[in-house]
Write an enzyme that holds these catalytic residues in place. Structure first.
Site, short mmCIF file in Angstrom:
data_model
loop_
_atom_site.label_atom_id
_atom_site.label_comp_id
_atom_site.label_asym_id
_atom_site.label_seq_id
_atom_site.Cartn_x
_atom_site.Cartn_y
_atom_site.Cartn_z
N ASP A 51 0.84 -1.20 0.00
CA ASP A 51 0.00 0.00 0.00
C ASP A 51 0.88 1.25 0.00
O ASP A 51 1.61 1.50 0.97
CB ASP A 51 -0.89 -0.04 1.26
CG ASP A 51 -1.95 1.03 1.23
OD1 ASP A 51 -1.76 2.07 0.55
OD2 ASP A 51 -2.98 0.83 1.90
N SER A 119 -4.92 14.21 -15.13
CA SER A 119 -6.12 13.85 -15.88
C SER A 119 -6.79 15.06 -16.53
O SER A 119 -6.68 16.19 -16.02
CB SER A 119 -7.12 13.22 -14.90
OG SER A 119 -8.40 13.14 -15.47
N TYR A 150 -11.95 14.31 -7.54
CA TYR A 150 -10.88 13.58 -8.22
C TYR A 150 -10.02 14.56 -9.03
O TYR A 150 -8.78 14.51 -8.98
CB TYR A 150 -11.51 12.51 -9.13
CG TYR A 150 -10.59 11.86 -10.12
CD1 TYR A 150 -9.70 10.86 -9.74
CD2 TYR A 150 -10.61 12.23 -11.48
CE1 TYR A 150 -8.86 10.25 -10.66
CE2 TYR A 150 -9.78 11.62 -12.40
CZ TYR A 150 -8.91 10.63 -11.99
OH TYR A 150 -8.07 10.03 -12.91
N ASN A 179 -9.39 9.94 -21.07
CA ASN A 179 -10.18 8.72 -21.33
C ASN A 179 -9.43 7.64 -22.10
O ASN A 179 -9.65 7.45 -23.30
CB ASN A 179 -11.44 9.07 -22.11
CG ASN A 179 -12.47 9.73 -21.23
OD1 ASN A 179 -12.76 9.25 -20.14
ND2 ASN A 179 -12.99 10.85 -21.69
N LYS A 193 -15.22 2.53 -17.47
CA LYS A 193 -15.54 3.80 -18.12
C LYS A 193 -16.41 3.55 -19.35
O LYS A 193 -16.66 2.41 -19.71
CB LYS A 193 -14.24 4.47 -18.57
CG LYS A 193 -13.20 4.53 -17.49
CD LYS A 193 -12.81 5.98 -17.27
CE LYS A 193 -11.66 6.08 -16.32
NZ LYS A 193 -10.47 5.40 -16.83
N THR A 220 -20.25 14.92 -25.15
CA THR A 220 -19.15 14.52 -26.04
C THR A 220 -17.89 14.18 -25.24
O THR A 220 -17.66 14.71 -24.16
CB THR A 220 -18.80 15.66 -27.02
OG1 THR A 220 -18.55 16.84 -26.27
CG2 THR A 220 -19.91 15.89 -28.02
N ARG A 221 -17.07 13.31 -25.85
CA ARG A 221 -15.79 12.93 -25.25
C ARG A 221 -14.82 12.53 -26.37
O ARG A 221 -15.25 12.23 -27.50
CB ARG A 221 -15.95 11.70 -24.33
CG ARG A 221 -16.68 11.93 -23.03
CD ARG A 221 -15.94 12.85 -22.07
NE ARG A 221 -16.63 12.98 -20.80
CZ ARG A 221 -17.62 13.83 -20.56
NH1 ARG A 221 -18.06 14.63 -21.51
NH2 ARG A 221 -18.18 13.89 -19.37
N ARG A 285 -15.94 17.27 -23.82
CA ARG A 285 -14.50 17.27 -23.52
C ARG A 285 -13.75 16.60 -24.66
O ARG A 285 -14.18 15.57 -25.16
CB ARG A 285 -14.24 16.50 -22.22
CG ARG A 285 -12.75 16.33 -21.93
CD ARG A 285 -12.51 15.69 -20.59
NE ARG A 285 -12.84 16.60 -19.51
CZ ARG A 285 -13.16 16.20 -18.27
NH1 ARG A 285 -13.20 14.92 -18.00
NH2 ARG A 285 -13.44 17.07 -17.34
#
Ligand code: NAD
Length: 322
Positions: A51, A119, A150, A179, A193, A220-221, A285
């Protein structure tokens, strides 16, 4: 002498593929994660389960003269995990602790170069309200207004990496992934996803049947195939002067309805779409690849369909064998 690499998050989707790529490039690789890769055995020379929130464990894993360290470990998932709000405290605490530990003990162990995966979720919501014209150029990150905790943690950690670079001289490279998808990615269970979820639903549906899509499907992506993501990561890491943060993503933008249509044509099935309420994220995006092109003379170019063909084949096989 072989180059030494450490991959944190080596049991995850991108990390397990990165280990394979580094092995092809003849690195000696140590992988670290809470778990082994789910879908195929790791190719790492050494894989340590542990961890990275634990300081003693981090001191143990960074204590080698690595040429390159890749920090991909994070508490993350798709919209069903990130946007419901139920996991916010854990997402922020877990991922920030990992990054704080890695930098603090990385510097103590004299790590020379570390890659950090940020991200597209750091980009402000106010620039992504129009599905046809989202703005995700790197400098548009500020004034900051990510739409998820996030995204805020990722932005904080980007700044943390830059601060350690400034004050302690550690070489950092920071990408903002958009993505990423491909075979051997999470496809079921709540952390998957959109591309994987859609492939699973269409693979499981009968021709003429029905699948559910969150929202009106007009959001949109852009989606990036794993191999191109890793090409970008390695190019950024090899750059001698450019630190980022830089987008690693595709500029091919589709609506979620179009994504479903492409997968249906690959599957050779026609299914009806039922729009239901669900966690959505921003309205539009896509990656902006001006900076990566300028700095690395390269940008992703593979058509979305090509990556989806490979991904659908793998997910259809998982669905058939479940
Ligand atoms: P993933 O969830 O498959 O991999 C992350 C790995 O980190 C998991 O295997 C998990 O077990 C491990 N991990 C989490 N907490 C840990 C801990 N405390 N100690 C040790 N290991 C721990 O995710 P991924 O898709 O491979 O993403 C890799 C990185 O890229 C993440 O930082 C993610 O935020 C970032 N990213 C991914 C995407 C994408 O589309 N996949 C987009 C933007 C950014």
């Amino acid at each position: 002498m072989k180059k030494l690499a450490l991959v944190c998050g080596a049991g995850g989707f991108i990390g397990s593929h990165l280990v394979k790529k580094l092995k092809l490039e003849d690195f000696w690789v140590r992988g670290v994660d809470l778990k082994y890769p789910e879908f195929s055995p790791t190719l790492a020379d050494e894989f340590i389960i542990g961890d990275l929130r634990d300081q003693i464990f981090v001191q143990r894993v960074v204590n080698m003269p690595y040429d390159e360290v890749y920090q991909l470990a994070a508490d993350m998932g798709g919209a069903g995990y990130i946007f419901t709000g139920e996991h916010d405290a854990d997402v922020m605490h877990n991922s920030a602790t990992i990054n704080l530990n890695m930098l603090h003990y990385g510097v103590k162990s004299k790590i020379k170069k570390i890659f950090y995966s940020s991200s597209a979720c750091i980009y402000p919501e106010y620039n992504q309200l129009d599905p046809d014209n989202p703005k995700c150029s790197e400098e548009s990150a500020y004034p900051a207004a990510p739409d998820s905790e996030y995204g805020w943690e990722k932005l904080f950690s980007e700044r943390l990496y830059m601060a350690f670079h400034k004050n302690y001289g550690i070489e950092v490279r920071i990408s903002r992934f958009h993505n990423v998808f491909g075979p051997e990615g999470t496809w079921d269970g709540g952390k998957e996803k959109a591309p994987a979820a859609m492939c699973r639903k269409i693979a499981a549906a009968k021709d003429g049947g029905e699948i559910e899509i969150w929202g009106d499907g007009k959001q949109t992506r852009s989606f990036l195939y794993i191999d191109e993501c890793l090409t970008g990561v390695r190019k950024l890491m090899d750059s001698t002067t450019f630190l980022g943060p830089v987008n690693i993503g595709s500029e091919e933008m589709v609506t979620i309805n179009q994504l479903a249509e492409i997968i249906m044509s690959i599957a050779n099935k026609k299914v009806n779409i039922k729009h239901i309420k669900g966690p959505l994220g921003v309205r539009g995006r896509k990656s902006d690849n001006k900076l990566i092109m300028e700095k690395l003379s390269w940008a992703p170019s593979e058509p979305l369909r090509d990556g989806l063909i490979k991904t659908y084949a793998w997910i259809a096989e998982q669905v058939a064998n479940r």
